[in-house]
Design a protein around this motif. Structure first.
Motif, short mmCIF file in Angstrom:
data_model
loop_
_atom_site.label_atom_id
_atom_site.label_comp_id
_atom_site.label_asym_id
_atom_site.label_seq_id
_atom_site.Cartn_x
_atom_site.Cartn_y
_atom_site.Cartn_z
N ALA A 553 0.83 -1.20 0.00
CA ALA A 553 0.00 0.00 0.00
C ALA A 553 0.86 1.26 0.00
O ALA A 553 0.55 2.25 -0.65
N ASN A 554 1.97 1.24 0.72
CA ASN A 554 2.88 2.38 0.76
C ASN A 554 3.41 2.69 -0.64
O ASN A 554 3.49 3.85 -1.05
N LYS A 555 3.76 1.64 -1.36
CA LYS A 555 4.30 1.81 -2.72
C LYS A 555 3.21 2.28 -3.68
O LYS A 555 3.40 3.21 -4.48
N LYS A 556 2.04 1.63 -3.61
CA LYS A 556 0.96 1.93 -4.55
C LYS A 556 0.45 3.36 -4.35
O LYS A 556 0.13 4.06 -5.31
N MET A 557 0.38 3.80 -3.09
CA MET A 557 -0.15 5.13 -2.79
C MET A 557 0.92 6.22 -2.88
O MET A 557 0.62 7.40 -2.67
N LYS A 558 2.17 5.81 -3.16
CA LYS A 558 3.27 6.76 -3.34
C LYS A 558 3.42 7.68 -2.13
O LYS A 558 3.61 8.89 -2.26
N MET A 559 3.31 7.08 -0.93
CA MET A 559 3.39 7.88 0.29
C MET A 559 4.83 8.18 0.69
O MET A 559 5.08 9.11 1.46
N GLY A 560 5.78 7.37 0.22
CA GLY A 560 7.18 7.64 0.49
C GLY A 560 7.57 7.48 1.95
O GLY A 560 8.53 8.10 2.41
N LEU A 561 6.82 6.64 2.68
CA LEU A 561 7.12 6.44 4.09
C LEU A 561 8.12 5.30 4.27
O LEU A 561 8.26 4.43 3.39
N THR A 562 8.78 5.29 5.39
CA THR A 562 9.67 4.18 5.72
C THR A 562 8.82 2.99 6.15
O THR A 562 8.00 3.11 7.08
N ASN A 563 8.97 1.88 5.47
CA ASN A 563 8.17 0.70 5.81
C ASN A 563 8.54 0.18 7.20
O ASN A 563 9.71 0.17 7.58
N PRO A 564 7.55 -0.29 7.96
CA PRO A 564 7.86 -0.87 9.25
C PRO A 564 8.53 -2.23 9.07
O PRO A 564 8.38 -2.89 8.04
N THR A 565 9.26 -2.68 10.08
CA THR A 565 9.83 -4.03 10.05
C THR A 565 8.76 -5.03 10.48
O THR A 565 7.73 -4.66 11.07
N LYS A 566 9.03 -6.29 10.20
CA LYS A 566 8.10 -7.32 10.65
C LYS A 566 8.00 -7.33 12.18
O LYS A 566 6.93 -7.57 12.75
N GLU A 567 9.12 -7.03 12.82
CA GLU A 567 9.12 -7.02 14.28
C GLU A 567 8.20 -5.92 14.82
O GLU A 567 7.48 -6.13 15.81
N GLU A 568 8.21 -4.77 14.13
CA GLU A 568 7.32 -3.68 14.56
C GLU A 568 5.86 -4.08 14.38
O GLU A 568 5.03 -3.84 15.26
N VAL A 569 5.56 -4.69 13.24
CA VAL A 569 4.18 -5.12 12.97
C VAL A 569 3.75 -6.14 14.02
O VAL A 569 2.62 -6.10 14.53
#
Length: 583
Positions: A553-569
């Motif tokens: 979703a971050n990529k598709k919406m072009k939000m440019g945010l840092t993706n969370p790690t699996k550990e964070e999720v």
């Protein structure tokens, strides 16, 4: 401002909106846009070399786009239909700057966007009448996705808006993607106008009467109730306009009519809406025999005005409004369809007959209601062609004049068509003493629990005591007549905005609920777009799948945010599970 969860496509359109503004393009310009032609006009009248189409200006929704590099085809849909557009990069952008074509047209316009175009009409090599676009402007940016039906070459239609409740609830979207719906309502307007023209040609006066009334009357129905604060009094939304129109006949008019909105606090079905339209007509010095003849003439002409013929296909039935129509008395119709003569039966005998015919009843029903139930169950559904039912029992018609030659009956008719009543008419009761007695009988039915019994209207009785000439009245249900004239299966299909049950709201957690679980505020929207709407849903999520959905979703919406790690999720999921256990 409250935050609403955005779908991927909604987020994409908001991003397009932002980019348009950054380019200095107003996505909602205020200036008028000049329109010289409609799509149907060009498709009908344009021929190669014909004058008058060298400079055309149209506006409408972008219905399809086929981008092919430096040239593209699209379709514009306006109020009259669709037409093909041809875009050429170098015509749109004759200078060095190709932003308007390469960026705005190709990347920042979406289906449904409202645009204006200028150019000239031409015919493609495949013979399709089209518009060669020289200029275009965005007139309104759409922020929600609109998916137009796709029609295959073999005629197959792929339509994503099929849910009838959604269509009725969002009629605006229904009309965007289904232009044929707009045609239905244009025909309804033509039907009403044909009726109005017919009545005006005969010199009858169109009037307006109160919607808010201190007493409800003119029909057997349960009203909507409201309160007037300044006057500190109860008022009712009218269930009919009959008693006010009769007051105007008392006042000296020979004929009056009103297309009115009436309101009845009753059940809803495909034949009933609590707010409905009817036309009521009252003509002095005439009777119900005259009215039957006039109705036949009027509706035959209306059918021709709407469809070009007195015959109309309604579902599987071909219905003819051609004169003359079949006529039964009420008793004749029941005997014809059940084999039972009820003309001499009292209330107890009618109850026994209802049981034998398996017609549902209850203890509050008097003789009139029992007869009405038998007719409604055993006769009405089987009357397909327009049919007059005449000479009703006096108990069924508190406002109608007693029959001139048949004891116990009144001069009344209803017209039934396609299994439903479409109109009601009386030779009107103008004897004030008889009318008072009828009202008092209705009061007794009300005491027995009949919440549709009429109330006693002293002012109306006072008007009658000043003298009302012999008069005939008529009421036609416009919505039901529209169903037949326009071949629509439900009353909701002939109302722009039918009454609906409250829309179900999707339970959604607030952004701060997720933030409290450790979710970065910027990432909450990505959770929503990944289908995680509540903390309970987060607690049940599978970490690998949710992490993948968030990154996607971050990529598709072009939000440019840092993706969370699996550990964070996983930490979010653990926190949501802990919250669930504590609750």
């Amino acid at each position: 401002m409250s935050q609403r969860i955005l779908s991927d496509q909604e987020a994409q359109r908001r991003d397009e909106l932002k980019q348009l503004k950054e380019l200095g393009i107003d996505p909602y310009p205020a200036a008028a846009y000049p329109i010289t032609h409609k799509s149907a006009q060009i498709k009908a009248d344009f021929e190669a070399g014909k004058e008058g189409f060298e400079a055309v200006s149209l506006a409408g929704r972008l219905a399809s786009v086929r981008i092919m590099g430096k040239a593209s085809f699209a379709e514009l849909e306006d109020s009259t239909g669709r037409i093909q557009l041809y875009f050429n990069r170098d015509e749109i952008c004759p200078g060095e700057d190709k932003t308007l074509y390469n960026t705005v047209f190709k990347k920042l316009l979406s289906l449904g966007d409202i645009i204006g175009i200028k150019g000239h009409a031409f015919i493609t090599q495949t013979g399709e009448k089209s518009v060669f676009v020289k200029e275009f402007i965005l007139l309104s940016k759409v922020l929600r996705p609109i998916i137009f039906p796709k029609i295959e070459e073999d005629g197959t239609i792929h339509d994503t808006l099929k849910d009838t409740e959604q269509r009725y609830r969002m009629r605006y979207l229904d009309m965007i993607v289904h232009p044929e719906v707009r045609k239905v309502f244009r025909k309804r307007t033509a039907m009403v106008q044909a009726m109005r023209d017919f009545l005006n040609e005969r010199g009858y006066l169109e009037v307006e009467t109160p919607i808010l009334q201190p007493l409800y009357g003119g029909a057997a129905a349960r009203p909507f109730k409201t309160h007037h604060n300044t006057l500190d009094m109860t008022l009712y939304l009218r269930i009919a306009n009959e008693l006010y129109l009769k007051r105007l006949i008392v006042g000296g008019y020979d004929g009056v009519y009103e297309f009115s909105k009436d309101f009845r606090n009753e059940g809803m079905s495909r034949f009933h809406n609590p707010e409905f339209t009817q036309v009521e007509l009252y003509v002095a010095y005439q009777d119900y025999f005259w009215m039957m003849d006039m109705v036949e003439e009027m509706l035959e002409k209306v059918a021709i005005a709407v469809s070009g013929s007195p015959e109309i296909q309604v579902g599987k039935n071909l219905i003819s409004f051609k004169r003359p129509w079949k006529r039964y008395t009420m008793y004749e119709s029941i005997e014809s369809f059940t084999g039972v003569d009820i003309s001499e039966m009292d209330e107890e005998a009618l109850r026994k007959t209802c049981r034998e015919l398996k017609v549902p009843t209850d203890d509050s029903m008097g003789r009139a209601k029992l007869i009405d139930e038998i007719f409604g169950e055993k006769v009405e559904p089987f009357l397909i062609q327009p049919t007059f039912i005449t000479d009703y029992p006096v108990e069924m018609s508190p406002l109608a004049k007693k029959h001139r030659s048949k004891e116990g009956l009144v001069e009344r008719f209803e017209a039934i068509c396609n299994g439903k009543e479409i109109m009601n008419s009386f030779t009107e009761l103008n004897d004030p003493i008889d009318q008072r007695e009828r009202f008092e009988e209705q009061l007794e039915l009300g005491k027995r629990g009949d919440d549709e019994a009429m109330v006693l209207d002293e002012d109306f009785l006072r008007a009658l005591e000043f003298g009302m000439p012999p008069t005939v009245g008529l009421g036609i249900g416009i919505d039901r007549l529209s169903m037949i004239m326009l071949n629509q299966p439900s009353i909701q299909d002939v109302l722009f905005f039918p009454q609906m049950k409250p829309e179900k709201k999707i339970k959604t957690a607030r952004p701060e609920d997720f933030i409290a679980l450790g979710v970065n505020a910027e990432l909450v929207q990505l959770l929503y777009n990944s289908g995680i709407l509540t903390t309970e849903a987060l607690a049940m999520a599978q970490v690998n799948k949710l992490h993948q959905n968030i990154c996607s979703a971050n990529k598709k919406m072009k939000m440019g945010l840092t993706n969370p790690t699996k550990e964070e999720v996983q930490s979010w999921i653990d926190a949501a599970e802990s919250l669930g256990r504590s609750n």
